[in-house]
Enzyme design. Structure first.
Site, PDB file in Angstrom:
ATOM      1  N   CYS A  67       7.734   5.459   7.559  1.00 15.99           N
ATOM      2  CA  CYS A  67       7.263   6.552   6.713  1.00 15.99           C
ATOM      3  C   CYS A  67       5.813   6.323   6.316  1.00 15.99           C
ATOM      4  O   CYS A  67       5.276   5.222   6.474  1.00 15.99           O
ATOM      5  CB  CYS A  67       8.157   6.735   5.484  1.00 15.99           C
ATOM      6  SG  CYS A  67       8.058   5.424   4.263  1.00 15.99           S
ATOM      7  N   CYS A  68       5.205   7.389   5.828  1.00 18.58           N
ATOM      8  CA  CYS A  68       3.810   7.372   5.397  1.00 18.58           C
ATOM      9  C   CYS A  68       2.907   7.053   6.587  1.00 18.58           C
ATOM     10  O   CYS A  68       2.996   7.708   7.621  1.00 18.58           O
ATOM     11  CB  CYS A  68       3.637   6.388   4.238  1.00 18.58           C
ATOM     12  SG  CYS A  68       2.067   6.519   3.377  1.00 18.58           S
ATOM     13  N   ILE A  69       2.078   6.028   6.523  1.00 16.09           N
ATOM     14  CA  ILE A  69       1.178   5.662   7.626  1.00 16.09           C
ATOM     15  C   ILE A  69       1.872   4.751   8.647  1.00 16.09           C
ATOM     16  O   ILE A  69       1.369   4.547   9.755  1.00 16.09           O
ATOM     17  CB  ILE A  69      -0.119   5.012   7.088  1.00 16.09           C
ATOM     18  CG1 ILE A  69      -1.224   4.949   8.149  1.00 16.09           C
ATOM     19  CG2 ILE A  69       0.159   3.618   6.524  1.00 16.09           C
ATOM     20  CD1 ILE A  69      -1.722   6.274   8.628  1.00 16.09           C
TER      21      ILE A  69
END
Length: 204
Positions: free
Chosen positions: A112-114
Site C-alpha cells: 500500500c501507499c508507495i
C-alpha cells in the site's frame, strides 16, 4: 522486520462513521523527536506492532501464508532508494528476495501507499499490475502521482484507483491500495489499507 499475525477470521469488515462535513477537525499536539536520538527500525517495529518481531532475513514463504508491505517513507528510503533515485531505484536485497520467494510460491503479496513501487521494480518483468492512486487532476489530492509513470517505466501495469478502491492482480497474487498516495482524511487511509488487507486475506 516482520511480524507474524494470526487472524481469527478472513472476512473482516470495517466501517467508519463520520460526522458532519461542517465540523472542524481538532488539533492535537505531538512531541518533537529528541535531539541526537538514533533510530532503530527493528525496535520501532516492535513498539508499533507490539508483537514478536524478527529480522526480515528470517522471513520465507514457508513460515507465512502471505506478506504485506506497508508504504510510507520507510518503503521509499529504507526498503528501497525510490525517494532518491525514482525509476532508477534499487530494492533492498532481502526485500527483493522475500518478494520473489512469495511470488514464486504463489502466495499473496500486499503493498500500500508507495510500497507498490517495490512490486513494480521486482515483479515488473512478470507483468504485475499495481495501483499508486490516480493521475494528478489539479486538485492537489494526488501529490505523488508521478510515481505512476515511474512504475510504468519499470515494466508494471498500472491502474488508477480511488483511495477507497483496491487493485487485485489475480495472476500474480498481488493486492495494492493507494493509502497515503491520496491526501485525505485518516479514516479514508485506514479504510484503504483495510480493504487491501481484506483482499489479501481473501487470496489465501
Amino acid at each position: 522486520m516482520f511480524n507474524l499475525t494470526k487472524t481469527a477470521a478472513r472476512n473482516i469488515g470495517f466501517r467508519w462513521l463520520s460526522g458532519s462535513a461542517s465540523l472542524q477537525a481538532p488539533t492535537v499536539a505531538v512531541g518533537a523527536p529528541a535531539e541526537r536520538e538514533t533510530r532503530n527500525v527493528l525496535a520501532e517495529s516492535a513498539r508499533i506492532a507490539r508483537g514478536n518481531i524478527k529480522p526480515i532475513t528470517e522471513l520465507t514463504s514457508g513460515v507465512a501464508d502471505a506478506v504485506f508491505f506497508p508504504g510510507g517513507f520507510g518503503a521509499a528510503k529504507n526498503l528501497s532508494d525510490f525517494a532518491v533515485k525514482g525509476a532508477d531505484m534499487t530494492v533492498n536485497s532481502e526485500v527483493e528476495r522475500v518478494i520473489k520467494d512469495f511470488h514464486g510460491a504463489k502466495k499473496p503479496l500486499g503493498f500500500c501507499c508507495i510500497a507498490p513501487m517495490l512490486a513494480a521494480k521486482v515483479l515488473g518483468g512478470s507483468g504485475v499490475t499495481v495501483t499508486l492512486g490516480k493521475a494528478d487532476d489539479g486538485s492537489g489530492k494526488w501529490p505523488y502521482a508521478g510515481s505512476i509513470e515511474a512504475a510504468k517505466a519499470l515494466g508494471a501495469n498500472t491502474v488508477e484507483k480511488a483511495v477507497d478502491e483496491v487493485a487485485v492482480d489475480e495472476a500474480n497474487k498481488v493486492v495494492t491500495s493507494p493509502a497515503f498516495m491520496y491526501d485525505g482524511k485518516f479514516h479514508e487511509i485506514h479504510d484503504s489499507v483495510a480493504k487491501a488487507i481484506s483482499a489479501l486475506l481473501g487470496m489465501i
